[in-house]
Design a protein around this motif. Structure first.
Motif, PDB file in Angstrom:
ATOM      1  N   MET A 346     101.416 128.986 115.652  1.00  0.00           N
ATOM      2  CA  MET A 346     100.224 128.453 116.338  1.00  0.00           C
ATOM      3  C   MET A 346      99.279 127.793 115.340  1.00  0.00           C
ATOM      4  N   THR A 347      99.158 128.393 114.159  1.00  0.00           N
ATOM      5  CA  THR A 347      98.199 127.870 113.180  1.00  0.00           C
ATOM      6  C   THR A 347      98.639 126.536 112.580  1.00  0.00           C
ATOM      7  N   SER A 348      99.831 126.056 112.957  1.00  0.00           N
ATOM      8  CA  SER A 348     100.240 124.741 112.432  1.00  0.00           C
ATOM      9  C   SER A 348      99.821 123.611 113.370  1.00  0.00           C
ATOM     10  N   LEU A 349      99.252 123.976 114.535  1.00  0.00           N
ATOM     11  CA  LEU A 349      98.927 122.935 115.516  1.00  0.00           C
ATOM     12  C   LEU A 349      97.595 122.266 115.187  1.00  0.00           C
ATOM     13  N   ARG A 350      97.650 120.976 114.926  1.00  0.00           N
ATOM     14  CA  ARG A 350      96.423 120.224 114.635  1.00  0.00           C
ATOM     15  C   ARG A 350      95.660 120.002 115.944  1.00  0.00           C
ATOM     16  N   ILE A 351      94.352 120.046 115.861  1.00  0.00           N
ATOM     17  CA  ILE A 351      93.564 119.889 117.091  1.00  0.00           C
ATOM     18  C   ILE A 351      92.716 118.611 117.041  1.00  0.00           C
ATOM     19  N   ASP A 352      92.393 118.126 118.256  1.00  0.00           N
ATOM     20  CA  ASP A 352      91.563 116.933 118.374  1.00  0.00           C
ATOM     21  C   ASP A 352      90.140 117.273 118.782  1.00  0.00           C
ATOM     22  N   ALA A 353      89.990 118.422 119.430  1.00  0.00           N
ATOM     23  CA  ALA A 353      88.663 118.751 119.958  1.00  0.00           C
ATOM     24  C   ALA A 353      88.452 120.252 120.012  1.00  0.00           C
ATOM     25  N   ALA A 354      87.183 120.624 120.041  1.00  0.00           N
ATOM     26  CA  ALA A 354      86.799 122.037 120.145  1.00  0.00           C
ATOM     27  C   ALA A 354      85.640 122.135 121.130  1.00  0.00           C
ATOM     28  N   PHE A 355      85.752 123.082 122.066  1.00  0.00           N
ATOM     29  CA  PHE A 355      84.709 123.231 123.094  1.00  0.00           C
ATOM     30  C   PHE A 355      84.209 124.668 123.125  1.00  0.00           C
TER      31      PHE A 355
END
Ligand code: SF4
Lengths: 479, 211
Positions: A346-355
C-alpha cells in the motif's frame, strides 16, 4: 455487589437485564406490534434530501407535527470555498438551497443557514449543539445519522418518505432490530484510533456484517475514547449495514454536553442526568450476537478497494482474491477500478490528492491530529490537499488554535464547513483516475468524482500520505 | 406510499449479480438535478451504463443489451442498495421501469424505501439466485420470471415455484398499497397520550418553538 444495581432497576420499574437499546426502545414505544410505532424525539433535514420531504408533506396538505423538534441545515452541496453564498458549483445546487430555505421557513422549523454561525454537517452540529442527547430517538434522511449513537442516542438514517411520516406524525413504524455487541478491548497505541477500529471491524466481518442490527460498541478501548472519537466509530455503523451504532453515555458524555446551546439547564439538566445514568446496558443483559476484537495490536488501516470491507493495515500489501474476503469477480472489479495489483505494498501507491473533513473525521480532534503531523512540514509536490472543517464552529475553534495556519503553510486549502468533496454531486471533483487518500467513510466507485480512486483512512494517515506523496504510515512521521 | 397495490408480475429479469451495489451506483449524486422525485431514469446506473462522461451507452452493461433493455426485474447479489439513504435510488429504478428486485439481501434503509414506493424487494438464497441467473442468461426468452407476492414465490416456465423471503409486514403493505401516514394517523389518540405523558417524564426533551 449486584444488589444496589438490582434495586435501582426495580425503582425504575424496568424488567431485568436490558440493553441500552432496549431501554431506549421501551421508552419510545407508543403502539407495540410486529412493526411498532415509536416516538421520534428529533428530526434533522438537509438541503439534499430534506427539502423533498418537506415538499412531499406540503403536497399532502400535512403540517409538521412537532416543529420545535425539527432542524434543518445546509451542508451537502453548499460551496465550501471562502466567500460563499447560495451559488455552488453543483448544477442547480442553488435551487436545492433556496427551496430548502423557503420550505423550512414555511414549515416553521429552525434552519442553520449558509451564513449561520452554527451551520455545518448535520451529524457534526447535532452533538455540538446538544440537539442530540443520550436516550433520544433521532432520524434524518441521511444514512450517517447513526453518528449520534456516540453520545448514546438511538439515531438512524431513513428515506424521504419515512421522513415525511416522521414529520407528519412525530413517529415511525419500525420492526424491532436485533442487537449486536462489538467489544474492543485492549489499550490503543498511538497513531491509531476510532477510524482504524471501524475499518478493522468491517474488514473482518464484511460490509453486510451488521445487517439490520443495532450495534452497541463496548469494551475498554471504547470507554477510553473521547466523545468525538466515539462519534467517528458510530458514524461508520451504516458502512457495516447496521441500523445504527450506540455507545453507553458516561461522565465524559455528560461533560461534553453540559452547557452546549440546546442542552437542558438547571433542574431539567439534573432530571435528564438522573435518567441518562440509568441508560447503560445492565451487566447481565443479553445481546443477539457478540463480536470481540482485541484492539491492542491495532495498526493504522486503509482501504485498497471499492468497499469499506476492502480495508487492510497500511503496512500490508494489496490482497489476492483468496485473501480479499470478496468474491473473485468483486475483487477483480475493485482491482481494475482502483488500478492496484495483488502483492503491491500500500505504501508504494503514489497519491494525487488528500482530503480531510466529513462527518466521519471533520471535528476538531481530527484536525488537531492531522495538524500535529503537518506542523513544520509540507505536502509533496503535485499533491492537491484540502481540509474542510465539519462545522463553522470547528472552523472557528481551529482558527483560534492556529491550526488553519498549520494547514495552509503545509500547502492545504482551508475551506468553509460542509460535506464538500466527501461526495461528488456534479460540482467539484478530484479528477478522472486520480488517487486520493480521504478521511471520509465511503470508497465506492465514483463517490468523490467519476473515476476517482478513494482510499479511506484516518486524518493522521491522510496527513502523513500528503506529506510523503504516497500512502504512508503516520507512525513514521512522529510529530 | 404510492397507494398502488403490487400485483403478480411476469417480466424479463436482468441478472446483475454483484454484491454491495450501493445507492451512489444506482443513482450517482450528480444525476440528482432537481428537487423532486422525477427526471431520474436517465441517471440510473449512469456510471456503468454510459461510457466516459457522456451518454454513449456502454455495450458491456446488461441493461444496454438485447433483450435486457426491456427488463422489469433486476437480479442482484448481497446487500443491494447499501450506502446513502437517498430514496432517489428507488425513484430512479421505478421511473426507469424496474418493478421488482430479487437479491440475496438488501440494505435496511433501501428496503424500507422500496416498500414505501411499491417496489418489490424479494430475497433469495445465493444458490437459487445463481441458478436462476444462469437459466435466464442461457435462454432469456424461455425464462420470463413471475413474481407472485400473494404466495411469496417466483416461477419460470422451467423452474417451477421457488419461495422467496420478504418481511410479512412489508408484504402486506405492498399487496394492499397502504399509505403509511394515513395508517399511523389512525393512532393519533395514542400518539397524543404518549406525548402528554412523556412531556411530564422527560420535559428536557421538548424544546421551545423557534421564534
Ligand atoms: S460528510 Fe459525506 S458522508 Fe457525511 S453527511 Fe456529508 S456527504 Fe454524507
Amino acid at each position: 455487589m449486584h444488589e444496589p444495581h438490582r434495586e435501582h432497576r426495580l425503582a425504575a420499574d424496568q424488567p431485568p437485564a436490558s440493553t441500552l437499546f432496549e431501554k431506549i426502545w421501551r421508552q419510545h414505544l407508543i403502539v407495540p406490534g410486529d412493526h411498532s410505532l415509536l416516538a421520534i424525539d428529533r428530526i434533522f433535514l438537509h438541503e439534499r434530501t430534506g427539502s423533498i420531504a418537506l415538499r412531499g408533506l406540503r403536497e399532502r396538505g400535512q403540517p409538521v407535527r412537532n416543529r420545535a423538534q425539527v432542524f434543518c441545515t445546509i451542508d451537502h452541496i453548499v460551496d465550501t470555498r471562502p466567500g460563499r453564498g447560495d451559488d455552488t458549483p453543483v448544477p442547480n445546487g442553488r435551487d436545492f438551497i433556496r427551496q430548502t430555505r423557503a420550505a423550512a421557513h414555511e414549515a416553521g422549523i429552525r434552519l442553520f443557514d449558509v451564513t449561520d454561525p452554527d451551520q455545518g454537517i448535520v451529524h457534526v452540529i447535532s452533538p455540538e449543539l446538544a440537539l442530540a442527547l443520550p436516550g433520544l430517538t433521532i432520524v434524518c434522511p441521511d444514512s450517517h445519522t447513526c453518528t449520534q449513537g456516540g453520545i448514546g442516542a438511538l439515531a438512524w438514517g431513513i428515506g424521504s418518505t419515512e421522513a415525511e411520516h416522521a414529520l407528519a406524525t412525530g413517529t415511525l413504524r419500525l420492526k424491532k432490530p436485533q442487537t449486536l455487541r462489538v467489544s474492543f478491548d485492549g489499550a490503543l497505541s498511538t497513531a491509531v484510533g476510532a477510524k482504524d477500529l471501524c475499518l478493522l471491524l468491517i474488514s473482518r466481518h464484511g460490509a453486510a456484517g451488521g445487517s439490520g442490527k443495532v450495534i452497541e460498541f463496548a469494551g475498554s478501548a471504547v470507554r477510553a475514547l473521547e466523545i468525538e472519537a466515539r462519534l467517528t466509530l458510530c458514524n461508520m455503523a451504516t458502512e457495516f449495514s447496521a441500523v445504527s451504532g450506540l455507545i453507553a453515555p458516561d461522565d465524559r458524555t455528560f461533560e461534553y454536553l453540559c452547557e452546549r446551546r440546546f442542552a437542558p439547564r438547571g433542574t431539567l439538566w439534573d432530571m435528564a442526568l438522573e435518567q441518562w445514568r440509568r441508560l447503560p446496558s445492565d451487566a447481565d443483559a443479553v445481546f443477539d450476537q457478540e463480536i470481540r476484537i482485541d484492539s491492542g495490536d491495532l495498526a493504522p488501516m486503509i482501504t485498497w478497494g471499492t468497499s469499506p470491507q476492502h480495508a487492510i493495515r497500511v503496512t500490508d500489501r494489496v490482497p489476492d482474491a483468496e485473501h480479499s474476503g470478496s468474491s473473485r469477480e468483486a475483487h477483480a472489479r475493485a482491482l481494475a477500478y482502483m488500478r492496484v495489483a495483488p502483492g503491491e505494498p500500500m505504501t508504494s501507491l503514489r497519491i494525487d490528492a488528500a482530503f480531510i473533513g466529513s462527518c466521519t473525521n471533520g471535528r476538531i480532534a481530527d484536525l488537531r491530529s492531522a495538524a500535529r503531523i503537518l506542523d513544520g512540514r509540507h505536502v509533496a509536490p503535485g499533491v492537491y490537499a484540502l481540509c474542510v472543517p465539519g462545522s463553522s464552529a470547528v472552523k472557528r475553534q481551529a482558527e483560534a488554535e492556529g491550526l488553519d495556519r498549520v494547514f495552509k503553510s503545509a500547502g492545504f486549502e482551508w475551506r468553509d464547513a460542509g460535506c464538500s468533496l466527501c461526495f461528488y454531486a456534479g460540482g467539484e471533483d478530484l479528477g478522472l483516475g486520480k488517487r486520493v487518500v480521504s478521511s471520509t467513510n465511503r470508497n465506492f466507485e465514483g463517490r468523490q468524482g467519476p473515476g476517482t480512486r478513494t482510499h479511506i483512512a484516518s486524518p493522521a494517515t491522510v496527513a502523513a500520505s500528503a506529506v510523503r506523496g504516497h500512502i504512508a504510515d503516520a507512525r513514521t512521521l512522529a510529530p | 406510499m404510492t397507494g398502488r397495490p403490487f400485483e403478480t408480475l411476469t417480466a424479463l429479469a436482468a441478472p446483475l449479480l454483484r454484491d454491495n451495489i450501493d445507492t451512489d451506483t444506482i443513482i450517482p449524486s450528480r444525476e440528482i438535478k432537481s428537487v423532486g422525485k422525477h427526471g431520474l431514469a436517465q441517471g440510473l446506473f449512469a456510471g456503468w451504463r454510459y461510457q466516459g462522461a457522456g451518454r454513449e451507452p456502454d455495450p458491456q452493461f446488461i441493461l444496454n443489451q438485447v433483450p435486457y433493455a426491456q427488463a422489469q426485474i433486476l437480479l442482484a447479489g448481497r446487500n443491494f442498495g447499501c450506502g446513502s439513504s437517498r430514496e432517489h435510488a428507488v425513484w430512479a429504478l421505478c421511473e426507469y421501469g424496474i418493478r421488482a428486485i430479487v437479491a440475496q439481501s438488501f440494505a435496511p434503509i433501501f428496503f424500507e424505501n422500496c416498500v414505501n414506493n411499491g417496489l418489490l424487494a424479494a430475497a433469495l438464497p445465493a444458490a437459487a439466485l445463481h441458478a436462476l441467473a444462469d437459466a435466464i442468461l442461457a435462454a432469456p426468452q424461455l425464462h420470463p420470471l413471475t413474481l407472485d407476492l400473494q404466495h411469496s414465490e417466483l416461477r419460470t416456465p422451467s423452474t417451477g415455484a421457488i419461495p422467496f423471503a420478504i418481511d410479512p409486514d412489508a408484504r402486506e403493505r405492498l399487496l394492499e398499497g397502504l399509505d403509511a401516514i394515513a395508517l399511523t394517523l389512525k393512532n393519533i389518540a395514542d400518539i397524543d397520550d404518549f406525548h402528554g405523558r412523556d412531556r411530564r417524564l422527560r420535559p428536557w426533551v421538548y424544546l421551545r418553538q423557534c421564534p
